[in-house]
Write an enzyme that holds these catalytic residues in place. Sequence first.
Site, short mmCIF file in Angstrom:
data_model
loop_
_atom_site.label_atom_id
_atom_site.label_comp_id
_atom_site.label_asym_id
_atom_site.label_seq_id
_atom_site.Cartn_x
_atom_site.Cartn_y
_atom_site.Cartn_z
N ARG A 102 0.89 -1.19 -0.10
CA ARG A 102 0.10 -0.08 0.09
C ARG A 102 0.86 1.34 -0.10
O ARG A 102 1.62 1.55 0.89
CB ARG A 102 -1.05 0.03 1.05
CG ARG A 102 -1.72 1.45 1.33
CD ARG A 102 -2.82 1.29 2.56
NE ARG A 102 -3.94 0.40 1.83
CZ ARG A 102 -5.09 0.49 2.45
NH1 ARG A 102 -5.22 1.43 3.47
NH2 ARG A 102 -6.09 -0.29 2.06
N HIS A 129 -7.38 0.73 -6.46
CA HIS A 129 -7.53 0.01 -5.25
C HIS A 129 -8.31 -1.26 -5.60
O HIS A 129 -9.32 -1.38 -5.39
CB HIS A 129 -8.55 0.56 -4.28
CG HIS A 129 -8.62 0.00 -2.87
ND1 HIS A 129 -7.54 -1.03 -2.64
CD2 HIS A 129 -8.93 0.35 -1.84
CE1 HIS A 129 -7.87 -1.32 -1.24
NE2 HIS A 129 -8.64 -0.56 -0.61
N GLN A 132 -10.22 -4.09 -3.49
CA GLN A 132 -11.46 -3.62 -3.08
C GLN A 132 -12.59 -3.83 -4.05
O GLN A 132 -13.71 -4.40 -3.59
CB GLN A 132 -11.55 -2.03 -2.86
CG GLN A 132 -12.61 -1.36 -2.35
CD GLN A 132 -13.02 -2.05 -1.09
OE1 GLN A 132 -12.13 -1.87 -0.03
NE2 GLN A 132 -14.30 -2.44 -0.80
N ASP A 213 -17.57 6.86 -1.63
CA ASP A 213 -16.40 6.67 -0.61
C ASP A 213 -15.91 8.13 -0.16
O ASP A 213 -16.33 9.36 -0.38
CB ASP A 213 -14.94 6.24 -1.74
CG ASP A 213 -13.66 6.00 -0.95
OD1 ASP A 213 -13.66 6.06 0.45
OD2 ASP A 213 -12.73 5.84 -1.45
N CYS A 253 -16.41 1.47 0.86
CA CYS A 253 -15.21 0.56 0.98
C CYS A 253 -14.66 0.62 2.43
O CYS A 253 -14.06 -0.22 3.05
CB CYS A 253 -14.19 1.07 0.12
SG CYS A 253 -13.67 2.35 0.11
N ARG A 281 -13.59 -9.15 1.49
CA ARG A 281 -11.97 -8.78 1.18
C ARG A 281 -11.47 -9.95 1.65
O ARG A 281 -10.32 -10.20 1.12
CB ARG A 281 -11.62 -7.34 2.13
CG ARG A 281 -12.23 -6.00 1.77
CD ARG A 281 -11.61 -5.61 0.34
NE ARG A 281 -10.21 -5.36 0.31
CZ ARG A 281 -9.62 -4.27 0.77
NH1 ARG A 281 -10.11 -3.33 1.33
NH2 ARG A 281 -8.14 -4.56 0.71
N1 NVA Z 1 -10.15 6.28 -1.30
C1 NVA Z 1 -9.65 5.90 -0.15
C2 NVA Z 1 -9.99 4.42 0.14
C3 NVA Z 1 -9.36 4.14 1.46
C4 NVA Z 1 -9.68 2.40 1.69
C5 NVA Z 1 -8.28 6.40 0.27
O1 NVA Z 1 -7.27 6.14 -0.44
O2 NVA Z 1 -7.94 6.97 1.47
N1 CP Z 2 -11.29 -0.37 2.39
C1 CP Z 2 -10.11 -0.29 2.86
O1 CP Z 2 -9.16 -0.64 2.08
O2 CP Z 2 -9.82 -0.42 4.36
P1 CP Z 2 -8.39 0.01 4.85
O3 CP Z 2 -8.00 1.31 4.50
O4 CP Z 2 -8.85 -0.12 6.38
O5 CP Z 2 -7.53 -1.12 4.65
#
Ligand code: NVA
Ligand code: CP
Length: 299
Positions: A102, A129, A132, A213, A253, A281
């Site tokens: 990540r 992502h 997801q 989101d 998500c 997930r």
């Molecule tokens: N769009 C959000 C998703 C978190 C799981 C982010 O990137 O922060």
């Molecule tokens: N939806 C998701 O990826 O959640 P986290 O940021 O908690 O991993």
Amino acid sequence: MRHFLKISDLTNKEFLYLLKKTKEVKNSFKTQQKLTSLSNHTLVMIFEKQSTRTRLSFEAGIGQMGGRAIYLNTRDTQLGRGETIEDAAKVISRMCSIVMIRTFEQETIEKFANNSKVPVINGLTNKYHPCQILADIFTFIEHRGTIKNKKITWMGDKNNVCNSWIEAASLLNFELTISCPREYFVDCQLSKNLIYVEDPMTACTNADLIITDVWTSMGYEDEKKERTDIFQNWRVTQEKMSLASPNALFMHCLPAHRGEEVDSEVIDGPQSVVWDEAENRLHTQKALMSFLLLGEQNL
Ligand code: NVA
Ligand code: CP
């Protein structure tokens, strides 16, 4: 060797295979059947951003298939002190069987993959992502049978999760409507699967699924104030849900900001499937790791 850096790394057939495999994996979990197919496999997870679901589902998931996970973050490793991503990839991938990352830039994960001896999974970048979306689509199909020819509406920021939905729309052939302020609808080509509708009410009308989101994703915190102002009309409210098909579902998500991108009565309401979506997930990623490590084979 295969990586999973974006949805379009899969063919339509492979995506459908993963959905089928997920059903088997989920069934084994629910019936407490022990899986051992990933014993002797080690997953390294590298986090440059925070996470609850992604960390937990990958770590629990590989453990439930007999393998183990090691968690690394930027703060505690040499990655935070300037070791290049290429060098890190060469070293890390000699000591494990699969890597999940990540991070911020999609380019970082591509560089890692180009220097890795083992499969690399995108656990979220600013651009995509994909894990997801595997879970989201599995969840929709679980509840509604098929996603083909359904009208899916994305409300709010056209972010990493949305970009992976866009890739899935052409791969699986469903109609995706994106509704966001015009200046946020960037880097995108309209197609027969992708429609842009600025007006949020029109976009929700007759939808089979409404997804949203956060308005400010990780890494964009400096823009929070202007984003909160501009996205106000895109909050998913009960009024918008009532314009959708009577059978419509709601997804997010998570983590959610209640009262910002979604009202509590929607996320806690009867059309919301966010808890199934989060649980899935775990199951989709077990199917994914098994596919990347072992190919298409029985559990
Ligand atoms: N769009 C959000 C998703 C978190 C799981 C982010 O990137 O922060
Ligand atoms: N939806 C998701 O990826 O959640 P986290 O940021 O908690 O991993």
